[in-house]
Scaffold this motif. Sequence first.
Motif, mmCIF file in Angstrom:
data_model
loop_
_atom_site.group_PDB
_atom_site.id
_atom_site.type_symbol
_atom_site.label_atom_id
_atom_site.label_comp_id
_atom_site.label_asym_id
_atom_site.label_seq_id
_atom_site.Cartn_x
_atom_site.Cartn_y
_atom_site.Cartn_z
ATOM 1 N N UNK C 114 0.884 -1.243 0.253
ATOM 2 C CA UNK C 114 -0.311 0.370 -0.201
ATOM 3 C C UNK C 114 0.718 1.671 0.290
ATOM 4 N N UNK C 115 2.235 1.188 0.637
ATOM 5 C CA UNK C 115 3.121 2.659 1.144
ATOM 6 C C UNK C 115 4.173 2.384 -0.466
ATOM 7 N N UNK C 116 4.736 1.868 -0.545
ATOM 8 C CA UNK C 116 6.034 1.679 -0.943
ATOM 9 C C UNK C 116 5.235 1.157 -2.455
ATOM 10 N N UNK C 117 4.212 0.278 -3.017
ATOM 11 C CA UNK C 117 3.324 0.582 -4.246
ATOM 12 C C UNK C 117 3.660 -0.777 -4.657
ATOM 13 N N UNK C 118 4.238 -2.026 -4.206
ATOM 14 C CA UNK C 118 4.803 -3.375 -4.871
ATOM 15 C C UNK C 118 3.792 -3.887 -5.470
ATOM 16 N N UNK C 119 4.262 -4.979 -6.517
ATOM 17 C CA UNK C 119 3.052 -5.300 -6.952
ATOM 18 C C UNK C 119 3.109 -6.977 -5.466
#
Lengths: 313, 507, 321
Positions: C114-119
């Motif tokens: 959610x924060x770092x945005x990794x799949x």
Amino acid sequence: MNRNVRALIAPIFRLTFVAALCIALTIMNENFLTWTNIINVLRQATLLVIVGLGLTAVILTAGIDLSVGGVLALVGCTTAQLLKSGLPIPVAVLIGLAVGTAVGFLNGVMVGVIKLPPFVATYGAKWIAEGLALLLMQGQIIFGFPSSYRWVGVGYVGPIPVPIILTAILVLAFDFFLTKTVVGRDIYALGSNRDAAYYSGVSVCKITILVYTLSGLTAGIAGLLMTARLDAAELGMGEPFLMQGIASVVMGGTSLLGGEGRVTGTVIGAIILTLVVNGLNLMGVPALWHQIVLGAVILTAVFIDLQMKKWAN
Amino acid sequence: MSSQPILEARGIVKQFPGVRALDGVNFDVRPGEVHVLIGENGAGKSTLSKILMGVIAADEGEILFEGRPIRLRSPLDARQHGIGGVYQEFMLVPWLNVAQNIFLNREPRRWKGLPFVDHRRMHEESREILSAFGLEVDTRLPVKHLDTALQQMVEISKVLSTSPRVLVLDEPTAMLTDREVSRLFERIEELRRQGVAIVYISHRLQEIRKIGDRVTVLRDGRYVGTVNIRDVSDDQLVEMMVGRSISQMYPRSRRAPGAEALRLQGFSVKGGPQEADFVVRYGEIVGLAGLVGAGRTELVRGIFGIDPIQKGELLIDGRKVTPRSPNQMIQLGVGLLSEDRKRFGLALKSPVHWNTVMASLRRHFPRGVVRERKVQSIAREYVEKLRIVTPSVLRQVRYLSGGNQQKVVMAKWLDTKAKILIFDEPTRGIDVGAKAEVHALMDQLAQEGNAIIMISSDLPEVLGMSDRIYVLFQKRIVGEFKHGEANQEKIASLMLGIGTGVKTNAS
Amino acid sequence: MQVKTLLGQWRQIPPAIWIVVLMCLIYGKVAPGFFTLSNLTNVAMQAAPLLIVAVGVTTVILTEGIDLSVGFIMGLVSVVVSLLLKAGLGIWWAMLGGLGAGFLCGLTNGVMVASVGLPPFIATLGVGSMAYGVGLVLTEGQSIQALDPVLLFLTNGSLAGVNMSIILAAAVFGICWLLMYETAFGRNVISLGGNPEALRVVGVNTRRVSILVYGVSGLLAAVAGLLVASRTGSGYAAAAMGWDFDAIGATIIGGTSFEEGKGGIGKTVLGVLLISILRNGLNVAGVHNMYQFALIGLVVLGTIVLDVRFRQTVEGGLKAQ
């Protein structure tokens, strides 16, 4: 022009990263920058690169193949059993590759025709493939293959190991196929926008089956190479390839959303991962730690890659 | 009507990649009035409404609430000022039930201070809110299972139940039937009497006359003017919207229809038109008019092999064809420019040149090996010919404006050398200049001997461009006109089902 | 809707139910011991930890995410508990430590997504393999004994004649049910998968919801990890390999899909039952362990295929693509 320069930022960054890793390793250990070690690193990277080739094609269509490790093990074990049972090498190899291709084809059918989410279909295939491998091996390790078979894994042509040559040929072939042929462009189109590709006459179904079949084939080839190199086949041999394979592709700049990326990136990704492992070995870090370090490197690298792309736009 | 505006926007500027959506727009609304916002597709109405609702932020300009400048950074900010609205986008959660959707994030609690939801009260209150519209809906149904009109009513109920002081309605009637529209108007009237300020976005002139007080016109993102609705005629409004009178807009060179290109006989598509009989000849443009949902898009999807055919025949150049896939139809010389170019037309993250040849790679490279330089030079030809504004063919299409994107899609279909071209809403959401160019191109294509089928919701466009017009109503072809026979009234009444003998239930 | 009424009631029964019935019939014939009370209790006991993990995985899938780390987290938790016990900590502290470790892994997943945005699946695979690595390093790849009576009681003990692990699973399921259907949290979960924009517009911090969902999944995996440690009386990093597949399989067989937040934890019970009965039946029927691996994969995948087909007919939604 400016935009073209920006598009190069991520690849340049990746290469810089490799260079930095090499420099750091050279400083930390005098054994790193030796011909033997460099060749060694490249040879270790070959398996990951080959698995990554088919996987790149799949991911370019916005799919995923979680069965690569399972297929690798299944093909390795099948071929090993066949060789043990005294079949001629070419027959055993062909049957092994056929098994891998068949699993890939089934993945393709499940995703392209039945329309299962790729991730569910291939995860299921992974467990089936590993289950079959378990059946074949009965918990044993098979070793001791004919030396003519082992040549693919450990032989040399001049100063260069056979697997490196083989991998280089495969990489060139895949890069040509994906970027320079009509079918390759269809793969990119499909990944960029599936609906638009379908409306433009791309055979979505056939292309989907094709990429998963290719992924089964490359995982199979890697399985053969690995048994030849280790002179052994065992159940768990495919295990590291699932995560490291996907990681090589993503770290190489191929987008999980599809339509963007190239196999040359995957090669770099695989080399980075292999360098990390090599470095850990040279520094004498126990093997148990590798899992943690690799996980961290992968998460960081994927994160940086995402940031680079965001920045380039 | 009190005279002090409750909400005012001054000099609003909003820039999107490739297009200036709003360019110095002024707008205000007073308590107890319905202020209508009109303009063509792409004029910037929805962008402005989203700025007023805090969904997107303006680049320049200020927003005043009761005379004081405020900043709307999020929809929540807007809601705290009593600004609420219905978006054009679907804002319901498909698998939550009706009551849960209406009370999203403000559920009544069973016990004070504890997080448990009081379902009984929530359903009761939802039923009350809905029955204010005369709706008897099972509030336990997931909204996914409601038809679009009901979903829209739930959406409107959801906003009204928050008792907003400023209510923004972005084309709320697009999916509604007659009965629901009149109920909605009654409610709007009621709210106006209670002193709610209402911003109403629409492009249906009749509707606007019924409920509007003042009207502001936008054109290509620019502010044209604000007038009292009683002081202007429809023609004047249209001229404000379009910027010129309709007669000059549509190019028609002399066309000579030739042999029959495509014929449908008793053609029925699953979920689409039934028993359609239809002919297009080479060298003519055939218009398909009808309301959204009349079956126009389904008809052409059937022809293009996307939706399955139930019965009937399709003949191309007199030969019987069973459409199975777009691939097959493209090889037979048919092309379909879809209504939704972002979804079905373009690979947005790919550059212009790959988009241009997406449907014609095999024609250019029969041996299967692609030369990118050749692709680029092909694309460059189209960029020149269609006057596509782009710095280079290597530019990703998502950075182009709507009109230029549409031209790339047209280039893609032209490059297949298709002889039968289907254009579904070819000028939707593109600016006036690009529109004229698209029209000129269609005219030229017809003149060169191609068969063209054009679907459009824009009646003047249908009337101006077509050699013949078919009208669809409730999945049936209910009329056919030659150019010159038809006028706006005749077609509009057929579109609404008047005089067709078919039972009406659409507005 | 119309199609549904046309097809009639009986055709609306999902294929998973038919398969469960079919399996029971076959096992009843082949393995006489299958329909005994003790064996059915056995099924329930085997189902208990799977139900607990699968509920967590279901909530993650409802948000259109995925959690591939649960098997690794379970292994790590069993290791943490055993090591804390070995270090002389009290059992309650040890279990709390284990649960904390699982929750922390889950939250890390959430932050990565959610924060770092990794799949999601890269993030959870990465975090999971790190958790596995930590487990390996802590134990040097060995299995650590943990024979604490309280821990063992979770599997062997019973309360009012009902096995503890069943009670635990039922309690966990009950709490999750309350969370999902009686509080705003559940509504947030379903909305996050169904229409996150709608949620954002009414002022919910969607990032926080997402992190929390992964956290819950990690916590539930930790509870299941305790049960595994209790059953084997040991801590082992690789103790729960493949559980993620079972949990995801159970979720999807049950009818939760990756699209629009459709489904729910109630449905997952069915999937858990299917997998547990299948596994138990194969044991009782004396099918060798080696065949089970591939067979279970085959049945699970087959059911999912049938289920996808089934839903396509029922919803009549054979759209363009």
